[in-house]
Design a protein around this motif. Structure first.
Motif, PDB file in Angstrom:
ATOM      1  N   THR A 200       0.737  -1.205   0.035  1.00 22.38           N
ATOM      2  CA  THR A 200      -0.113  -0.269  -0.065  1.00 22.38           C
ATOM      3  C   THR A 200       0.858   1.327   0.226  1.00 22.38           C
ATOM      4  O   THR A 200       0.193   2.351   0.035  1.00 22.38           O
ATOM      5  CB  THR A 200      -0.980   0.047   1.277  1.00 22.38           C
ATOM      6  N   TYR A 201       2.157   1.070  -0.025  1.00 20.67           N
ATOM      7  CA  TYR A 201       2.839   2.158   0.169  1.00 20.67           C
ATOM      8  C   TYR A 201       3.746   2.606  -1.433  1.00 20.67           C
ATOM      9  O   TYR A 201       3.831   1.673  -1.975  1.00 20.67           O
ATOM     10  CB  TYR A 201       4.136   2.078   1.254  1.00 20.67           C
ATOM     11  N   ASP A 202       4.034   3.832  -1.695  1.00 16.06           N
ATOM     12  CA  ASP A 202       4.973   4.245  -2.693  1.00 16.06           C
ATOM     13  C   ASP A 202       6.232   3.974  -2.271  1.00 16.06           C
ATOM     14  O   ASP A 202       6.652   4.672  -1.322  1.00 16.06           O
ATOM     15  CB  ASP A 202       4.584   5.719  -3.068  1.00 16.06           C
ATOM     16  N   LEU A 203       7.168   3.313  -2.984  1.00 15.64           N
ATOM     17  CA  LEU A 203       8.233   3.068  -2.541  1.00 15.64           C
ATOM     18  C   LEU A 203       9.328   4.180  -2.994  1.00 15.64           C
ATOM     19  O   LEU A 203       9.373   4.599  -4.128  1.00 15.64           O
ATOM     20  CB  LEU A 203       8.970   1.814  -3.167  1.00 15.64           C
ATOM     21  N   GLU A 204      10.484   4.447  -2.486  1.00 14.13           N
ATOM     22  CA  GLU A 204      11.696   5.293  -2.811  1.00 14.13           C
ATOM     23  C   GLU A 204      12.834   4.669  -2.457  1.00 14.13           C
ATOM     24  O   GLU A 204      12.799   3.599  -1.513  1.00 14.13           O
ATOM     25  CB  GLU A 204      11.387   6.614  -1.787  1.00 14.13           C
ATOM     26  N   ARG A 205      13.844   4.976  -3.135  1.00 15.91           N
ATOM     27  CA  ARG A 205      15.188   4.598  -2.857  1.00 15.91           C
ATOM     28  C   ARG A 205      16.135   5.785  -2.606  1.00 15.91           C
ATOM     29  O   ARG A 205      16.919   6.339  -3.592  1.00 15.91           O
ATOM     30  CB  ARG A 205      15.659   3.720  -3.833  1.00 15.91           C
ATOM     31  N   PRO A 206      16.132   6.548  -1.537  1.00 19.65           N
ATOM     32  CA  PRO A 206      16.766   7.650  -1.271  1.00 19.65           C
ATOM     33  C   PRO A 206      18.161   7.478  -1.173  1.00 19.65           C
ATOM     34  O   PRO A 206      19.058   8.490  -1.530  1.00 19.65           O
ATOM     35  CB  PRO A 206      16.361   8.227  -0.106  1.00 19.65           C
ATOM     36  N   PHE A 207      18.773   6.394  -0.887  1.00 21.86           N
ATOM     37  CA  PHE A 207      20.432   5.984  -0.966  1.00 21.86           C
ATOM     38  C   PHE A 207      20.449   4.718  -1.466  1.00 21.86           C
ATOM     39  O   PHE A 207      19.559   3.669  -1.815  1.00 21.86           O
ATOM     40  CB  PHE A 207      20.742   5.916   0.522  1.00 21.86           C
ATOM     41  N   GLU A 208      21.709   4.190  -1.719  1.00 23.32           N
ATOM     42  CA  GLU A 208      22.080   3.166  -2.612  1.00 23.32           C
ATOM     43  C   GLU A 208      21.881   1.858  -1.594  1.00 23.32           C
ATOM     44  O   GLU A 208      21.826   1.862  -0.346  1.00 23.32           O
ATOM     45  CB  GLU A 208      23.702   3.054  -2.527  1.00 23.32           C
ATOM     46  N   ASN A 209      21.077   0.876  -2.322  1.00 16.96           N
ATOM     47  CA  ASN A 209      20.489  -0.282  -1.436  1.00 16.96           C
ATOM     48  C   ASN A 209      19.551   0.164  -0.255  1.00 16.96           C
ATOM     49  O   ASN A 209      19.757  -0.603   0.593  1.00 16.96           O
ATOM     50  CB  ASN A 209      21.785  -1.170  -1.212  1.00 16.96           C
ATOM     51  N   SER A 210      18.717   0.928  -0.486  1.00 18.42           N
ATOM     52  CA  SER A 210      17.887   1.177   0.258  1.00 18.42           C
ATOM     53  C   SER A 210      16.262   1.127  -0.213  1.00 18.42           C
ATOM     54  O   SER A 210      16.230   1.046  -1.354  1.00 18.42           O
ATOM     55  CB  SER A 210      17.809   2.654   0.640  1.00 18.42           C
ATOM     56  N   LEU A 211      15.478   1.237   0.549  1.00 20.09           N
ATOM     57  CA  LEU A 211      13.944   1.167   0.300  1.00 20.09           C
ATOM     58  C   LEU A 211      13.188   1.912   1.451  1.00 20.09           C
ATOM     59  O   LEU A 211      13.407   1.963   2.627  1.00 20.09           O
ATOM     60  CB  LEU A 211      13.495  -0.341   0.475  1.00 20.09           C
ATOM     61  N   ALA A 212      12.463   3.208   0.988  1.00 22.34           N
ATOM     62  CA  ALA A 212      11.763   3.892   1.914  1.00 22.34           C
ATOM     63  C   ALA A 212      10.399   4.155   1.663  1.00 22.34           C
ATOM     64  O   ALA A 212       9.896   3.992   0.608  1.00 22.34           O
ATOM     65  CB  ALA A 212      12.578   5.413   1.826  1.00 22.34           C
ATOM     66  N   VAL A 213       9.610   4.344   2.601  1.00 26.75           N
ATOM     67  CA  VAL A 213       8.125   4.488   2.358  1.00 26.75           C
ATOM     68  C   VAL A 213       7.620   5.573   3.358  1.00 26.75           C
ATOM     69  O   VAL A 213       8.432   6.059   4.222  1.00 26.75           O
ATOM     70  CB  VAL A 213       7.195   3.401   2.950  1.00 26.75           C
TER      71      VAL A 213
END
Length: 203
Positions: free
Chosen positions: A30-43
């Motif tokens: 249900t979340y929009d995923l982001e990758r703010p840094f290398e090898n990361s996943l953010a919501v």
């Protein structure tokens, strides 16, 4: 909104490891995923309570694939992050927001070169099935629970921008009179501040 960022362990492809497993994929669906840094996943979640609950739901995966968990709560700071234990203490009312800024670690931020477009699961095209939380293992007996469906196509969700920076070498620091010492472990253009509990602080 409260932001959650997971930094993968070295040698893992965090996006693939999470999104190719059914339980983790459903928790993040249900979340929009982001990758703010290398090898990361953010919501982005609706509150610090929701952020801590999501991390608890993903705990089995965090212990296996994640090196660092970061939580950013706008009511605390717009540019500094919280460690998971600190976010949990805030959610539980064990600390007041004004008591969170003394113990910190500074990460250097290094720019990363863009990589060629490759599917997130290209390094390991073997379909992943569900795992630990289900309590089931596959017929090979390797600890991977059975699921049966080929989830590899879900591991590279569209619309997740490539990261521009990586986190390097944390420096543990203590805020004095409202100021933090400068990061001096290597030459970097930017730094990222993570607030810690006192028990996490290791000068």
């Amino acid at each position: 909104m409260t932001r959650v960022c997971l930094i993968g362990e070295a040698g893992t492809n965090l996006q693939y490891e999470l999104l190719s497993r059914e339980t983790a994929r459903e928790a993040l669906a249900t979340y929009d995923l982001e990758r703010p840094f290398e090898n990361s996943l953010a919501v982005r979640t609706v509150s610090i309570g929701a952020a801590v609950s999501l991390l608890n739901d993903l705990n089995w995966y965090l212990t296996r694939f994640v090196d660092e968990v970061l939580v950013q709560e706008p009511s605390i700071s717009d540019d500094e992050w919280l460690s998971r234990p600190l976010a949990t203490e805030l959610r539980n009312g064990a600390l007041e927001p004004a008591e969170t800024d003394e113990f910190c670690k500074l990460y250097g931020l290094e720019r990363v070169d863009p990589e060629p477009d490759t599917p997130a699961g290209a390094a390991d095209s073997t379909p992943r099935t569900d795992d630990g939380p289900s309590g089931e293992t596959d017929s090979a007996g390797d600890g991977e629970p059975s699921g049966g469906a080929d989830d590899s196509s879900d591991a590279d969700r569209p619309g997740v921008a490539e990261p521009t920076h990586r986190l390097v070498e944390p420096l543990y620091v203590r805020r004095t009179d409202g100021s933090l010492p400068e990061y001096d472990l290597r030459a970097v253009e930017e730094t990222l501040v993570v607030r810690l509990t006192e028990s996490e602080y290791t000068p």
